[in-house]
Design a protein around this motif. Structure first.
Motif, PDB file in Angstrom:
ATOM      1  N   TYR A 158       0.838  -1.202   0.000  1.00  0.00           N
ATOM      2  CA  TYR A 158       0.000   0.000   0.000  1.00  0.00           C
ATOM      3  C   TYR A 158       0.870   1.248   0.000  1.00  0.00           C
ATOM      4  O   TYR A 158       0.607   2.209  -0.749  1.00  0.00           O
ATOM      5  N   GLN A 159       1.927   1.263   0.808  1.00  0.00           N
ATOM      6  CA  GLN A 159       2.824   2.421   0.829  1.00  0.00           C
ATOM      7  C   GLN A 159       3.514   2.609  -0.521  1.00  0.00           C
ATOM      8  O   GLN A 159       3.711   3.740  -0.971  1.00  0.00           O
ATOM      9  N   ASP A 160       3.855   1.516  -1.181  1.00  0.00           N
ATOM     10  CA  ASP A 160       4.433   1.619  -2.525  1.00  0.00           C
ATOM     11  C   ASP A 160       3.450   2.261  -3.497  1.00  0.00           C
ATOM     12  O   ASP A 160       3.836   3.101  -4.333  1.00  0.00           O
TER      13      ASP A 160
ATOM     14  N   LYS B 131      -5.109  14.891  -7.335  1.00  0.00           N
ATOM     15  CA  LYS B 131      -5.363  14.114  -6.133  1.00  0.00           C
ATOM     16  C   LYS B 131      -5.963  12.781  -6.528  1.00  0.00           C
ATOM     17  O   LYS B 131      -6.708  12.694  -7.506  1.00  0.00           O
ATOM     18  N   VAL B 132      -5.639  11.743  -5.757  1.00  0.00           N
ATOM     19  CA  VAL B 132      -6.283  10.453  -5.933  1.00  0.00           C
ATOM     20  C   VAL B 132      -6.479   9.826  -4.551  1.00  0.00           C
ATOM     21  O   VAL B 132      -5.645   9.956  -3.666  1.00  0.00           O
ATOM     22  N   VAL B 133      -7.627   9.190  -4.363  1.00  0.00           N
ATOM     23  CA  VAL B 133      -7.907   8.486  -3.115  1.00  0.00           C
ATOM     24  C   VAL B 133      -7.557   7.018  -3.317  1.00  0.00           C
ATOM     25  O   VAL B 133      -8.117   6.353  -4.190  1.00  0.00           O
ATOM     26  N   LEU B 134      -6.623   6.525  -2.513  1.00  0.00           N
ATOM     27  CA  LEU B 134      -6.219   5.129  -2.589  1.00  0.00           C
ATOM     28  C   LEU B 134      -6.698   4.391  -1.345  1.00  0.00           C
ATOM     29  O   LEU B 134      -6.498   4.849  -0.221  1.00  0.00           O
TER      30      LEU B 134
ATOM     31  N   ILE C   5      -6.788   4.646  -9.721  1.00  0.00           N
ATOM     32  CA  ILE C   5      -7.394   3.715  -8.761  1.00  0.00           C
ATOM     33  C   ILE C   5      -7.448   2.312  -9.351  1.00  0.00           C
ATOM     34  O   ILE C   5      -7.096   1.329  -8.685  1.00  0.00           O
ATOM     35  N   ALA C   6      -7.872   2.203 -10.602  1.00  0.00           N
ATOM     36  CA  ALA C   6      -7.982   0.898 -11.242  1.00  0.00           C
ATOM     37  C   ALA C   6      -6.626   0.203 -11.335  1.00  0.00           C
ATOM     38  O   ALA C   6      -6.537  -1.029 -11.219  1.00  0.00           O
TER      39      ALA C   6
ATOM     40  N   PRO D 169      -5.663  -3.247  -5.686  1.00  0.00           N
ATOM     41  CA  PRO D 169      -5.765  -4.645  -6.137  1.00  0.00           C
ATOM     42  C   PRO D 169      -7.100  -5.303  -5.809  1.00  0.00           C
ATOM     43  O   PRO D 169      -7.160  -6.496  -5.524  1.00  0.00           O
ATOM     44  N   PHE D 170      -8.191  -4.551  -5.821  1.00  0.00           N
ATOM     45  CA  PHE D 170      -9.518  -5.124  -5.563  1.00  0.00           C
ATOM     46  C   PHE D 170     -10.572  -4.221  -6.181  1.00  0.00           C
ATOM     47  O   PHE D 170     -10.313  -3.060  -6.504  1.00  0.00           O
ATOM     48  N   ASP D 171     -11.772  -4.777  -6.324  1.00  0.00           N
ATOM     49  CA  ASP D 171     -12.925  -4.021  -6.806  1.00  0.00           C
ATOM     50  C   ASP D 171     -13.594  -3.365  -5.596  1.00  0.00           C
ATOM     51  O   ASP D 171     -13.957  -4.052  -4.642  1.00  0.00           O
ATOM     52  N   ARG D 172     -13.793  -2.066  -5.632  1.00  0.00           N
ATOM     53  CA  ARG D 172     -14.410  -1.375  -4.499  1.00  0.00           C
ATOM     54  C   ARG D 172     -15.856  -1.795  -4.258  1.00  0.00           C
ATOM     55  O   ARG D 172     -16.342  -1.722  -3.138  1.00  0.00           O
ATOM     56  N   GLY D 173     -16.570  -2.184  -5.286  1.00  0.00           N
ATOM     57  CA  GLY D 173     -17.970  -2.519  -5.098  1.00  0.00           C
ATOM     58  C   GLY D 173     -18.761  -1.329  -4.588  1.00  0.00           C
ATOM     59  O   GLY D 173     -18.775  -0.254  -5.200  1.00  0.00           O
TER      60      GLY D 173
END
Length: 393
Positions: A128-130, A146-149, A315-316, A320-324
């Motif tokens: 996640y930090q990477d 800006k991006v929300v991770l 984000i995509a 490494p997952f689908d937010r749903g």
């Protein structure tokens, strides 16, 4: 002599809440318990998603009216992705009661029939930090602002019961937006969001964007220092201004007398301090529903980023997952256009085998990967406390 029955309390409605057959939404305005399904809002069928969601909801509410059904309200959730299917239903029965109140209720629902509970981070904290570091590099290169991770925790807990967790969330965060929404196929969306996307009551419109956060401390002196530092932080204030301005811009075409305060204030939850702005206005056209306003705002930069297209692409690639349904919206809307929609954060999606918990952080050019990991850990604490789990984030 006519006896008028008192409205049920939030606690009474929560006691009647049954995951799989009902949905619950509680806010400072009151508590709704939606029981059964009279009619579900159908999928678009044309991958239009949000673009025609309000039209499809209006059509379903007209069906309810034509059938003489007494409930003219949809309750449910809308996912993050604009082309994904929402889960909104007109219930068979809708009960309304008072707002939640704080109480010392604590839950350990994962222990019920679950055996040993296992928690797995997705991705691992170092990865996640990477991802944050890669996002910062792109922002500094001018690819986006800006991006929300987000990151996730998978909690393996067979036979999980959402009811104690929902009650614990409402008791812990009575000023927030607590929900337990039936997603079908044995899945439940549950959480306690601090953020109001938009509320419409008559012609009055209210939105309360949050952006810029700091973990709280158990030490009162340190807690006050963190709050003051957040309010003074140039990085966090910039992040907040981007979000609050975007919300105001989204509402401006629909409202007159729109009030946007000059600067943010502080709000707190049990685990976090947030920068907050209360945006208010009056509808120009009373035919515009709360859901139409919500879809015009979603997703705000508080959950996606800016510019929107570049942020979604990042984000995509980096998550490494689908937010749903995470970072979507959850709430209700009625045939008169009134409604209340919260941003779906501080949440989890439960299934027969356990839960997926989610938390994210807004990444800007000055973001520090270790600090963003700490922020998401604190945000995950809301759900972990409701599950009776120690800090394993």
């Amino acid at each position: 002599m006519t006896t008028v029955s008192a409205a049920p309390t939030a606690a009474e409605l929560m006691s009647a809440y049954l995951p799989g057959s009902s949905s619950l939404f509680a806010s400072p305005s009151g508590t709704l318990l939606a029981e059964g399904t009279f009619f579900a809002v159908p999928p678009s069928g044309r991958q239009e998603g949000l673009a025609d969601l309000a039209r499809r909801v209006d059509a379903v509410l007209r069906v309810a009216e034509a059938a003489g059904h007494e409930v003219r309200t949809v309750v449910g959730a809308v996912p993050f992705a604009p082309d994904a299917d929402a889960r909104l239903v007109v219930p068979m029965r809708l009960r309304r009661g008072g707002p939640p109140v704080a109480s010392p209720f604590r839950a350990t629902p994962t222990a019920t029939g679950a055996g040993t509970v296992r928690v797995r981070p997705v991705p691992e904290p170092s990865r996640y930090q990477d991802a944050v570091a890669r996002a910062v590099h792109r922002i500094r290169a001018g690819e986006l602002t800006k991006v929300v991770l987000a990151r996730s925790l998978r909690v393996d807990a067979p036979h999980f019961d959402a009811r104690p967790a929902v009650r614990a969330l409402a008791a812990r965060e009575p000023g927030g937006y607590t929900f337990g929404v039936d997603l079908g196929d044995g899945r439940t969306l549950l959480g306690a969001s601090p953020e109001l996307l938009v509320k419409r009551s008559g012609r009055r419109v209210v939105a309360n964007p949050l952006a810029g956060s700091a973990p709280r401390s158990a030490d009162p002196v340190e807690d006050a220092r963190r709050a003051s530092a957040l309010l003074a932080s140039a990085k966090d204030r910039h992040e907040h201004i981007v979000v609050s301005a975007a919300v105001a811009d989204g509402l401006r075409p629909f409202c007159r007398d729109l009030d946007l305060p000059a600067g943010p204030s502080l709000v707190r939850t049990a685990t976090m301090w947030h920068l907050s702005t209360l945006v208010t206005g009056e509808l120009l056209d009373p035919a515009v529903s709360a859901l139409e306003l919500a879809t015009a705002l979603h997703p705000t930069p508080a959950v996606g980023g800016t510019p929107t297209v570049a942020a979604r692409a990042a984000i995509a690639e980096l998550e490494p997952f689908d937010r749903g349904f995470y970072t979507g919206m959850v709430g209700w809307g009625d045939a008169e256009g009134n409604g209340e929609w919260a941003v779906t954060i501080r949440c989890a999606t439960a299934d027969a085998d356990g839960l997926d918990l989610f938390a994210g952080a807004g990444i800007v050019g000055d973001s520090d990967p270790a600090a963003e990991l700490t922020e998401t850990t604190a945000k995950l604490g809301t759900m972990l406390a409701a599950l009776g789990l120690s800090d394993v984030a």
